[in-house]
Design a protein around this motif. Structure first.
Motif, mmCIF file in Angstrom:
data_model
loop_
_atom_site.group_PDB
_atom_site.id
_atom_site.type_symbol
_atom_site.label_atom_id
_atom_site.label_comp_id
_atom_site.label_asym_id
_atom_site.label_seq_id
_atom_site.Cartn_x
_atom_site.Cartn_y
_atom_site.Cartn_z
ATOM 1 N N GLN A 1 0.823 -1.206 0.000
ATOM 2 C CA GLN A 1 0.000 0.000 0.000
ATOM 3 C C GLN A 1 0.861 1.262 0.000
ATOM 4 O O GLN A 1 0.546 2.247 -0.684
ATOM 5 C CB GLN A 1 -0.926 -0.005 1.225
ATOM 6 C CG GLN A 1 -2.013 -1.069 1.184
ATOM 7 C CD GLN A 1 -2.946 -0.880 -0.001
ATOM 8 O OE1 GLN A 1 -3.289 0.237 -0.377
ATOM 9 N NE2 GLN A 1 -3.359 -1.993 -0.606
ATOM 10 N N ALA A 2 1.958 1.231 0.749
ATOM 11 C CA ALA A 2 2.852 2.395 0.791
ATOM 12 C C ALA A 2 3.485 2.634 -0.572
ATOM 13 O O ALA A 2 3.630 3.783 -1.007
ATOM 14 C CB ALA A 2 3.931 2.184 1.854
ATOM 15 N N LEU A 3 3.852 1.560 -1.258
ATOM 16 C CA LEU A 3 4.447 1.697 -2.588
ATOM 17 C C LEU A 3 3.446 2.241 -3.596
ATOM 18 O O LEU A 3 3.796 2.998 -4.506
ATOM 19 C CB LEU A 3 4.985 0.343 -3.063
ATOM 20 C CG LEU A 3 6.301 -0.102 -2.408
ATOM 21 C CD1 LEU A 3 6.570 -1.562 -2.676
ATOM 22 C CD2 LEU A 3 7.463 0.753 -2.923
ATOM 23 N N ILE A 4 2.185 1.870 -3.431
ATOM 24 C CA ILE A 4 1.147 2.407 -4.321
ATOM 25 C C ILE A 4 1.031 3.911 -4.130
ATOM 26 O O ILE A 4 0.994 4.678 -5.103
ATOM 27 C CB ILE A 4 -0.201 1.702 -4.056
ATOM 28 C CG1 ILE A 4 -0.142 0.246 -4.531
ATOM 29 C CG2 ILE A 4 -1.345 2.445 -4.758
ATOM 30 C CD1 ILE A 4 -1.382 -0.557 -4.207
ATOM 31 N N HIS A 5 0.995 4.352 -2.871
ATOM 32 C CA HIS A 5 0.904 5.781 -2.588
ATOM 33 C C HIS A 5 2.167 6.517 -3.039
ATOM 34 O O HIS A 5 2.103 7.679 -3.457
ATOM 35 C CB HIS A 5 0.679 6.018 -1.090
ATOM 36 C CG HIS A 5 -0.700 5.668 -0.625
ATOM 37 N ND1 HIS A 5 -1.826 6.366 -1.014
ATOM 38 C CD2 HIS A 5 -1.144 4.679 0.187
ATOM 39 C CE1 HIS A 5 -2.900 5.828 -0.457
ATOM 40 N NE2 HIS A 5 -2.511 4.792 0.282
ATOM 41 N N ALA A 6 3.318 5.817 -2.965
ATOM 42 C CA ALA A 6 4.593 6.447 -3.328
ATOM 43 C C ALA A 6 4.945 6.259 -4.794
ATOM 44 O O ALA A 6 6.034 6.630 -5.222
ATOM 45 C CB ALA A 6 5.711 5.882 -2.451
ATOM 46 N N ARG A 7 4.023 5.646 -5.566
ATOM 47 C CA ARG A 7 4.256 5.391 -6.991
ATOM 48 C C ARG A 7 5.534 4.584 -7.208
ATOM 49 O O ARG A 7 6.386 4.915 -8.035
ATOM 50 C CB ARG A 7 4.307 6.696 -7.778
ATOM 51 C CG ARG A 7 3.011 7.494 -7.667
ATOM 52 C CD ARG A 7 2.901 8.578 -8.687
ATOM 53 N NE ARG A 7 1.607 9.254 -8.593
ATOM 54 C CZ ARG A 7 1.157 10.133 -9.475
ATOM 55 N NH1 ARG A 7 1.897 10.445 -10.524
ATOM 56 N NH2 ARG A 7 -0.024 10.693 -9.318
ATOM 57 N N ASN A 8 5.666 3.546 -6.383
ATOM 58 C CA ASN A 8 6.745 2.561 -6.497
ATOM 59 C C ASN A 8 8.121 3.134 -6.163
ATOM 60 O O ASN A 8 9.142 2.560 -6.535
ATOM 61 C CB ASN A 8 6.773 1.926 -7.891
ATOM 62 C CG ASN A 8 7.298 0.498 -7.838
ATOM 63 O OD1 ASN A 8 7.099 -0.210 -6.861
ATOM 64 N ND2 ASN A 8 7.959 0.074 -8.892
ATOM 65 N N ASP A 9 8.166 4.262 -5.466
ATOM 66 C CA ASP A 9 9.438 4.817 -5.013
ATOM 67 C C ASP A 9 9.736 4.250 -3.620
ATOM 68 O O ASP A 9 9.018 4.532 -2.657
ATOM 69 C CB ASP A 9 9.363 6.339 -4.957
ATOM 70 C CG ASP A 9 10.699 6.963 -4.584
ATOM 71 O OD1 ASP A 9 11.027 6.983 -3.375
ATOM 72 O OD2 ASP A 9 11.415 7.413 -5.501
ATOM 73 N N VAL A 10 10.798 3.460 -3.531
ATOM 74 C CA VAL A 10 11.096 2.742 -2.293
ATOM 75 C C VAL A 10 11.410 3.701 -1.152
ATOM 76 O O VAL A 10 10.948 3.511 -0.018
ATOM 77 C CB VAL A 10 12.269 1.758 -2.504
ATOM 78 C CG1 VAL A 10 12.667 1.097 -1.182
ATOM 79 C CG2 VAL A 10 11.886 0.696 -3.523
ATOM 80 N N ASN A 11 12.193 4.746 -1.420
ATOM 81 C CA ASN A 11 12.560 5.685 -0.359
ATOM 82 C C ASN A 11 11.340 6.410 0.197
ATOM 83 O O ASN A 11 11.185 6.558 1.413
ATOM 84 C CB ASN A 11 13.571 6.704 -0.888
ATOM 85 C CG ASN A 11 14.926 6.087 -1.153
ATOM 86 O OD1 ASN A 11 15.318 5.120 -0.496
ATOM 87 N ND2 ASN A 11 15.642 6.613 -2.125
ATOM 88 N N THR A 12 10.453 6.860 -0.706
ATOM 89 C CA THR A 12 9.239 7.542 -0.260
ATOM 90 C C THR A 12 8.341 6.591 0.522
ATOM 91 O O THR A 12 7.766 6.960 1.549
ATOM 92 C CB THR A 12 8.474 8.106 -1.473
ATOM 93 O OG1 THR A 12 9.333 8.982 -2.208
ATOM 94 C CG2 THR A 12 7.240 8.872 -1.025
ATOM 95 N N ALA A 13 8.226 5.359 0.031
ATOM 96 C CA ALA A 13 7.401 4.365 0.720
ATOM 97 C C ALA A 13 7.959 4.056 2.108
ATOM 98 O O ALA A 13 7.199 3.881 3.070
ATOM 99 C CB ALA A 13 7.323 3.081 -0.109
#
Length: 293
Positions: free
Chosen positions: A271-283
Motif C-alpha cells: 500500500q505504501a508503494l502504491i501511494h509512493a508510486r513505487n518509489d522505495v525511499n518515499t514508501a
C-alpha cells in the motif's frame, strides 16, 4: 529473513565498500603482506606506519575472514536501503573512525608490543549488528536437531565466527565496533542528523550502475505514455488530455521484497508503494511515519 533483493540494488555505497575491501585484501595477499596487516602498539606509538591505518579499515588478513566479513557487509546492505545512502554513509564513517580510535585506546591501555589487532572493517561490521539486533524483527522460527532457531540465527553465527576468528586480536575490534554502533543508535553528538554531501554520493551511484547503462524495464500494463496509471490521473495521449484507465499501479515485487526485508508487513509495504508510486525511499518514509504515530 533475507537481505532483500539480490545484488546491490539501492545500495551503491555498500557495493563500493565491498569491492574496495575485496580488492585491497587480494592486493595485499598477492604482495605477501597479509601477515603484516593489523594495528599494533609499535605501529601507533613507536614506528608510525600510516598505511596500516588504511589497511586495517579495508583489508582482511586471511581468506576465511574475508569470506565471512564480505558476506556480512553484503547482507547488511539492507540498512542502506532502509535509511538511504546519505545516512548510511554517515553511519559507515562514524563507525569506522570511532572504532579505530577505540582500538588505538585499547592498544594504549594494553601496552603489549606483541598484541596485533585483526585487520579488516570489523568496526563497521559489528556496529551494524546493533541495528540488526534492535531494529530488524524475526520473521520466522524453526527447529534444527531440537534447537530453536530464527531466520536471524545464521547471521549471528557468521558474526560469532568472525568475532572469534583470531581470539583477542579480533574480539577487541569487534567490541569496539559494537560500542560505536551503540553510540550511533543513541544519537551521540547528534550524529544521526548529519548529512553527507550529495555530490560525493552521486559518484557512488555512477560507479554502481550497470555497465550497459540501460534503465529497468517498465511494465506496459500499468503505464500510459510512460506515466503510471492511477485512478483519475490525466495524461497526454496523442496531444490531447485523457483520463487513464481506472487502474492502480501494481508495485514491483522487487520493491515489495525490499520493504519486507526491512521488517515491514507485506500488505502495508504494498500500500505504501502504491501511494509512493513505487518509489522505495518515499514508501519507507510513509511506513516509518505511520509507525511513529
Amino acid at each position: 529473513m533475507n537481505g532483500g533483493p539480490s545484488g546491490f540494488h539501492n545500495a551503491p555505497v555498500t557495493k563500493t565498500f565491498v569491492v574496495a575491501s575485496a580488492f585491497m585484501t587480494v592486493l595485499f595477499g598477492l604482495q605477501g603482506r597479509s601477515l603484516r596487516l593489523g594495528l599494533s602498539y609499535l605501529d601507533i606509538f613507536e614506528n608510525v606506519r600510516l598505511w596500516k591505518f588504511v589497511s586495517s579499515v579495508f583489508a582482511f588478513s586471511s581468506t576465511p575472514e574475508m569470506i565471512f566479513g564480505l558476506y556480512l557487509l553484503y547482507y547488511f546492505r539492507v540498512f542502506e536501503r532502509q535509511i538511504g545512502s546519505n545516512k548510511h554513509t554517515v553511519f559507515i564513517l562514524f563507525s569506522l573512525i570511532l572504532s579505530l580510535l577505540l582500538e588505538v585506546l585499547a592498544l594504549a591501555y594494553l601496552k603489549d608490543p606483541m598484541t596485533k589487532l585483526a585487520s579488516g572493517p570489523y568496526g563497521l561490521i559489528f556496529a551494524a549488528f546493533v541495528p540488526f539486533f534492535l531494529d530488524i524483527p524475526v520473521s520466522s522460527r524453526f527447529r534444527i536437531f531440537g534447537i530453536n532457531l530464527t531466520d536471524k540465527s545464521f547471521v549471528y553465527l557468521a558474526g560469532l565466527q568472525l568475532l572469534f576468528s583470531s581470539w583477542k586480536q579480533s574480539v577487541v575490534p569487534g567490541f569496539c565496533g559494537m560500542l560505536a554502533g551503540s553510540l550511533y543508535h543513541l544519537n551521540a553528538l547528534g550524529i544521526r542528523k548529519i548529512k553527507f554531501p550529495e555530490a560525493v554520493l552521486s559518484v557512488f551511484s555512477r560507479l554502481s550502475r550497470p555497465s550497459s547503462g540501460s534503465s529497468p524495464a517498465l511494465s506496459s500494463g500499468n503505464i500510459v505514455g510512460n506515466i503510471h496509471a492511477y485512478p483519475g490521473h490525466q495524461v497526454e495521449v496523442g496531444g490531447h488530455p485523457s483520463v487513464a484507465r481506472n487502474l492502480v499501479a501494481e508495485p514491483s515485487e522487487t520493491s515489495v521484497a525490499t520493504l519486507v526485508s526491512m521488517g515491514f508487513d507485506r500488505d502495508s509495504a504494498r500500500q505504501a508503494l502504491i501511494h509512493a508510486r513505487n518509489d522505495v525511499n518515499t514508501a519507507t518514509n510513509i511506513l516509518l511515519e505511520s509507525q511513529s504515530r
